[in-house]
Design a protein around this motif. Structure first.
Motif, PDB file in Angstrom:
ATOM      1  N   ASN A  13       0.802  -1.227   0.000  1.00  0.00           N
ATOM      2  CA  ASN A  13       0.000   0.000   0.000  1.00  0.00           C
ATOM      3  C   ASN A  13       0.830   1.271   0.000  1.00  0.00           C
ATOM      4  N   THR A  14       2.096   1.169  -0.358  1.00  0.00           N
ATOM      5  CA  THR A  14       2.965   2.348  -0.400  1.00  0.00           C
ATOM      6  C   THR A  14       2.757   3.120  -1.695  1.00  0.00           C
ATOM      7  N   LYS A  15       2.535   4.409  -1.553  1.00  0.00           N
ATOM      8  CA  LYS A  15       2.379   5.297  -2.711  1.00  0.00           C
ATOM      9  C   LYS A  15       3.636   6.159  -2.821  1.00  0.00           C
ATOM     10  N   SER A  16       4.384   5.987  -3.913  1.00  0.00           N
ATOM     11  CA  SER A  16       5.598   6.782  -4.104  1.00  0.00           C
ATOM     12  C   SER A  16       5.996   6.749  -5.571  1.00  0.00           C
ATOM     13  N   VAL A  17       6.864   7.667  -5.944  1.00  0.00           N
ATOM     14  CA  VAL A  17       7.353   7.710  -7.331  1.00  0.00           C
ATOM     15  C   VAL A  17       8.275   6.534  -7.611  1.00  0.00           C
ATOM     16  N   TRP A  18       8.804   5.890  -6.556  1.00  0.00           N
ATOM     17  CA  TRP A  18       9.688   4.730  -6.729  1.00  0.00           C
ATOM     18  C   TRP A  18       8.923   3.402  -6.734  1.00  0.00           C
ATOM     19  N   GLY A  19       7.611   3.459  -6.637  1.00  0.00           N
ATOM     20  CA  GLY A  19       6.824   2.250  -6.570  1.00  0.00           C
ATOM     21  C   GLY A  19       6.642   1.781  -5.140  1.00  0.00           C
ATOM     22  N   ARG A  20       6.277   0.512  -4.997  1.00  0.00           N
ATOM     23  CA  ARG A  20       5.908  -0.010  -3.679  1.00  0.00           C
ATOM     24  C   ARG A  20       7.036  -0.705  -2.942  1.00  0.00           C
ATOM     25  N   ARG A  21       8.131  -1.072  -3.630  1.00  0.00           N
ATOM     26  CA  ARG A  21       9.079  -2.017  -3.018  1.00  0.00           C
ATOM     27  C   ARG A  21      10.502  -1.481  -2.858  1.00  0.00           C
ATOM     28  N   ARG A  22      11.005  -0.733  -3.841  1.00  0.00           N
ATOM     29  CA  ARG A  22      12.444  -0.509  -3.971  1.00  0.00           C
ATOM     30  C   ARG A  22      13.049   0.186  -2.758  1.00  0.00           C
ATOM     31  N   GLN A  23      12.368   1.199  -2.230  1.00  0.00           N
ATOM     32  CA  GLN A  23      12.939   1.949  -1.110  1.00  0.00           C
ATOM     33  C   GLN A  23      13.103   1.086   0.129  1.00  0.00           C
ATOM     34  N   TYR A  24      12.184   0.152   0.334  1.00  0.00           N
ATOM     35  CA  TYR A  24      12.278  -0.729   1.502  1.00  0.00           C
ATOM     36  C   TYR A  24      13.405  -1.744   1.334  1.00  0.00           C
ATOM     37  N   VAL A  25      13.576  -2.243   0.130  1.00  0.00           N
ATOM     38  CA  VAL A  25      14.676  -3.174  -0.135  1.00  0.00           C
ATOM     39  C   VAL A  25      16.008  -2.504   0.184  1.00  0.00           C
ATOM     40  N   PHE A  26      16.171  -1.268  -0.255  1.00  0.00           N
ATOM     41  CA  PHE A  26      17.419  -0.532  -0.027  1.00  0.00           C
ATOM     42  C   PHE A  26      17.639  -0.275   1.466  1.00  0.00           C
ATOM     43  N   LEU A  27      16.604   0.228   2.143  1.00  0.00           N
ATOM     44  CA  LEU A  27      16.725   0.524   3.571  1.00  0.00           C
ATOM     45  C   LEU A  27      16.968  -0.739   4.385  1.00  0.00           C
ATOM     46  N   GLY A  28      16.238  -1.799   4.077  1.00  0.00           N
ATOM     47  CA  GLY A  28      16.401  -3.050   4.810  1.00  0.00           C
ATOM     48  C   GLY A  28      17.797  -3.619   4.671  1.00  0.00           C
ATOM     49  N   ALA A  29      18.400  -3.464   3.484  1.00  0.00           N
ATOM     50  CA  ALA A  29      19.762  -3.952   3.266  1.00  0.00           C
ATOM     51  C   ALA A  29      20.737  -3.280   4.226  1.00  0.00           C
ATOM     52  N   ILE A  30      20.572  -1.978   4.434  1.00  0.00           N
ATOM     53  CA  ILE A  30      21.473  -1.241   5.332  1.00  0.00           C
ATOM     54  C   ILE A  30      21.291  -1.699   6.775  1.00  0.00           C
ATOM     55  N   ILE A  31      20.037  -1.739   7.232  1.00  0.00           N
ATOM     56  CA  ILE A  31      19.771  -2.137   8.622  1.00  0.00           C
ATOM     57  C   ILE A  31      20.264  -3.556   8.884  1.00  0.00           C
ATOM     58  N   MET A  32      20.011  -4.435   7.934  1.00  0.00           N
ATOM     59  CA  MET A  32      20.396  -5.828   8.073  1.00  0.00           C
ATOM     60  C   MET A  32      21.919  -5.962   8.228  1.00  0.00           C
ATOM     61  N   GLY A  33      22.679  -5.226   7.406  1.00  0.00           N
ATOM     62  CA  GLY A  33      24.133  -5.311   7.459  1.00  0.00           C
ATOM     63  C   GLY A  33      24.704  -4.781   8.759  1.00  0.00           C
ATOM     64  N   VAL A  34      24.213  -3.624   9.200  1.00  0.00           N
ATOM     65  CA  VAL A  34      24.709  -3.022  10.443  1.00  0.00           C
ATOM     66  C   VAL A  34      24.410  -3.936  11.635  1.00  0.00           C
ATOM     67  N   ALA A  35      23.183  -4.436  11.703  1.00  0.00           N
ATOM     68  CA  ALA A  35      22.797  -5.278  12.834  1.00  0.00           C
ATOM     69  C   ALA A  35      23.555  -6.598  12.839  1.00  0.00           C
ATOM     70  N   PHE A  36      23.806  -7.176  11.657  1.00  0.00           N
ATOM     71  CA  PHE A  36      24.515  -8.453  11.587  1.00  0.00           C
ATOM     72  C   PHE A  36      25.923  -8.312  12.134  1.00  0.00           C
ATOM     73  N   THR A  37      26.592  -7.212  11.777  1.00  0.00           N
ATOM     74  CA  THR A  37      27.937  -6.979  12.311  1.00  0.00           C
ATOM     75  C   THR A  37      27.905  -6.840  13.828  1.00  0.00           C
ATOM     76  N   GLY A  38      26.951  -6.045  14.311  1.00  0.00           N
ATOM     77  CA  GLY A  38      26.892  -5.773  15.746  1.00  0.00           C
ATOM     78  C   GLY A  38      26.622  -6.997  16.584  1.00  0.00           C
TER      79      GLY A  38
END
Length: 776
Positions: free
Chosen positions: A72-97
């Motif tokens: 249900n995300t409304k954006s010029v980037w569509g529904r998925r891409r921004q979350y994929v990018f953000l999740g990749a960052i959070i996932m990497g930082v947390a995995f290291t920690g």
């Protein structure tokens, strides 16, 4: 032939595959590193189980919420891409920690630190993986192209399982690191940096259209309550799909069983093959994982993709899992002390289990999403992806908990110099036996999965027809291959050619039939804005009953819960007879509530004909045996009331046992859904009835639904229009009266919620509109 021939560019397939590499490398590395918790940091079995279980439960709970947000995300980037990018960052930082653990700290401290870090990692994984998986479902509408996309993604993703097992060698080689926990601290940084970048690639290189102006549900804090309710409702609707439920539960059995014992390979190699000497075990533990992954990459995935095209996805699944059973069983015999290389002979068979699972299941899930859109009128890749991966992750959680339980039950102690007698053999029994049990359960579930290529293409053709407004040349899903096909026939003697009459004369004919009273009418209780399953008030039931009561002798209802139980009570108040239905489907608990309510109403004298289910066999919700068992159960409880079941006429022709079980034969007959031109519709209705009558062994046959929509998309020669709806109503009623056929007209009021099940025509079957005004 597939309905859509568009080929996804190879670059986009590879970009999706790089995301899969990240999606698999993080869990693969996690599984390898977690051995350190038991073997070197002193975690007892229960701690292993808790840190494995609780974060994955959080992950499973947050997945559907993330699916709803993504859908249900409304954006010029569509529904998925921004979350994929953000999740990749959070996932990497947390995995290291989470892997910054030190042996000098207490076990309790390391346990708490790792558990909290795991929560952060799995939140990041959810933000990444749910929209990422949904991106894959959206990439193609083609039956075989979907398998190709998933095959390439899994091929690339399998390299995670080739690489990750070698971490064992690095971790336990003192020339690399002074201790295994020091190794995990450093390796986690490299894994996080490299594979977080891989996780970002789909967000960067897979295009998506803007959804800024789409009519999605709002994503505001004020809407959280409604959003959660919609998530739960969407979850229930999605999981109510019998094919999707089979995919989810089968995946759960296979994946859960496999991962429960996957971590034991290190212990079996070290303690069974090398008598507890981790140094002597050397490369053999990573060889097990790497060779299996290489076999999957270069042999299993290409073979499975080819089998899918040749024999279909379900059959490819059954063959692949059958091969895997051989591999699981053979490992009991081929883990031979002194001959560690023997287990390699099992791996080509063993690898077909997990190696084929996601290639086929993710492709089949995309097919089921089309079916869901056909039934409910919305695309919900995020919700379906979340639910599917919920089952995967819930399986992971259960697997972690079970792993700890098994380690405890068999008495295995990673810190002991010598293992208790039977501990290692106990691990070996579970290592071979548990995956076999899970696989057999999954194969049993999948043996009657029915969304094959033909059906998938029919679904896609119907969806395309809805979008384009054009009639596709396809068999309606309402009509099975055994449905009646009628050649052109002369009109019935009771038919009136309404084209020769003025609008005033047609209206007079309509009013005359309605005013003199119908035999029966199907009651439509839901008001505008309500959805099926919403609670019904006594006021709305009685108000609508008062409107239609002067025009009918009988009322038919479809459920006995949620306020529907008020319908027969209201009908009695207005002096009407009742055909009262208990709604039954795959939800056995709800079926019991429905049936108990029906029986109670019958014992109050409010039911003239009791109905157990509506079109259950057509939907595939229950087996014939289950349905007949329900019918016999109710017959015993209310012997004074006729008990029957309602389905399309062809279902009765295909199942003579059903006719035998019913006291009366109740059939739904829709010339419209079989694409019949209005000029032949009443003769087609007559033919449907006669076919069932001739096979009924003298039992009464009642037409429980028939009608014609006044708006919507045409189906072959069947055109929805007000003129045709009136034409059909008049001639169907004249034929029924002349032939002394008891007929229930569908329906009383228009109900907008039906567009989600039947497309645009679904909301236009009523004699009265949604505002309770007579339409004709």
């Amino acid at each position: 032939m597939s309905t859509t021939a568009r080929t996804v560019p190879m670059g986009q397939k590879i970009a999706f595959g790089m995301g899969m590499l990240a999606n698999q490398m993080f869990p693969a590395s996690l599984g390898i590193f977690m051995v350190v918790l038991v073997q070197n940091l002193g975690f007892p079995g229960w701690m292993w189980g808790v840190v494995y279980f609780l974060p994955r439960v959080l992950d499973a709970v947050t997945d559907p919420i993330m699916g709803f947000i993504s859908d249900n995300t409304k954006s010029v980037w569509g529904r998925r891409r921004q979350y994929v990018f953000l999740g990749a960052i959070i996932m990497g930082v947390a995995f290291t920690g989470m892997w910054q653990l030190y042996g000098e700290n207490s076990v309790s401290y390391n346990f708490t630190y790792f558990l909290l870090g795991s929560f952060g990692f799995y939140i990041g994984l959810t933000i990444f993986s749910v929209p990422y998986v949904a991106m894959g479902y959206e990439m193609s509408e083609d039956f075989h192209e979907r398998t190709q996309i998933m095959a390439i993604a899994q091929w690339i993703g399998q390299w995670a399982w080739v690489i990750a097992p070698w971490f064992w060698v690095i971790m336990y080689d003192p020339s690399w690191f002074p201790s295994p926990e020091a190794a995990t601290r450093q390796l986690s940084i490299w894994v996080a940096v490299i594979f977080s970048v891989c996780a970002m690639i789909p967000a960067i290189f897979i295009p998506s259209k803007s959804t800024k102006n789409e009519n999605f549900s709002p994503l505001t804090f004020n809407a959280i309550g409604d959003s959660v309710a919609q998530i739960i409702k969407g979850f229930k609707e999605a999981f109510a799909s019998r094919p999707f439920r089979k995919l989810c539960i089968s995946t759960f059995f296979i994946f859960n069983a496999f991962n429960t014992v996957a971590g034991f390979v290190f212990f079996i190699v070290v303690w069974h093959l090398f008598n507890g000497d981790a140094g002597a075990a050397g490369y053999w533990t990573p060889i097990f994982g790497s060779v299996g992954a290489l076999v999957t990459t270069f042999i299993v995935i290409p073979i499975v993709a080819a089998m899918s095209r040749k024999i279909g996805k379900k059959n490819a699944f059954m063959v692949s899992q059958g091969i895997a059973l051989i591999g699981y069983a053979s490992l009991w015999f081929l883990f031979v002390p002194g001959k560690p290389w023997m287990f390699i002979f099992s791996l080509p068979f063993h690898s077909f289990g997990i190696g084929s699972l996601f290639v086929l299941m993710m492709s089949m899930t995309a097919d089921v999403i089309d079916l869901d859109e056909l039934n409910y009128g919305v695309r919900r890749e995020g919700v379906f992806g979340a639910i599917y991966w919920y089952m995967v992750k819930f399986g992971f959680a259960i697997a972690g908990g079970l792993s700890g339980v098994i380690l405890t039950v068999v008495g295995f102690d990673g810190n002991a110099a010598v293992q208790p007698e039977g501990a290692v053999d106990g691990l070996r029994i579970f290592f071979s036996g548990l995956p076999m049990l899970g696989t057999l359960a999954a194969m049993y579930l999948m043996h009657d999965y029915d969304v094959d290529e033909e059906r998938a293409n029919q679904i896609r053709a119907e969806l395309n027809a809805r979008k384009t407004g054009k009639t596709e040349v396809t068999i309606p899903l309402y009509q099975s291959q055994t449905s009646l096909v009628v050649a052109q026939r002369e009109a019935l003697k009771t038919d009136i050619d309404l084209t020769a009459h003025s609008p005033a004369e047609v209206k007079s004919l309509f009013n005359g039939i309605l005013g003199s009273g119908l035999h029966g009418i199907c009651f439509s209780p839901y008001l505008e804005g309500q959805q099926i399953g919403d609670p019904l008030s006594e006021e709305q039931i009685y108000r609508r009953m008062e409107i239609i009561a002067p025009h009918t002798e009988w009322i038919r209802s479809f459920s006995c819960t949620g306020g529907n139980e008020l319908i027969p009570k209201a009908a009695r108040k207005f002096g009407l007879k009742t055909m009262t239905g208990a709604w039954v489907d795959a939800n056995k608990e709800m079926n019991l509530r429905e049936i108990n309510s029906l029986v109670a109403l019958a014992k109050e004298g409010l039911v003239d004909i009791a109905v157990i289910g509506n079109e259950v066999l057509m939907r595939g919700d229950l087996t014939l045996a289950e349905l007949i068992a329900y019918i016999h159960q109710v017959k015993k409880e209310i012997p004074h009331v006729p008990v029957a079941y309602v389905d399309t006429y062809n279902q009765f022709l295909s199942h003579p046992q059903l006719m035998e079980a019913c006291d009366v034969i109740l059939v739904n007959c829709y010339p419209f859904w079989e694409g019949i031109h209005i000029s032949n519709a009443s003769s087609h209705l007559s033919n449907m009835y006669e076919l069932v009558k001739n096979a009924s062994n003298g039992k009464k046959v009642i037409i429980t639904e028939t009608g014609w929509p006044d708006k919507g998309t045409a189906l072959h020669a069947a055109e929805p229009s007000a003129e045709n709806a009136v034409h059909y109503f008049i001639n169907a009623q004249r034929w029924a009266k002349e032939s002394q056929v008891e007929l229930f007209y569908f329906s009383s009021f228009d109900e907008s919620w039906k567009v989600r099940q039947e497309g645009d025509v679904g909301q236009s079957w009523g004699l009265w509109n949604k505002h309770e005004q007579l339409k004709y």
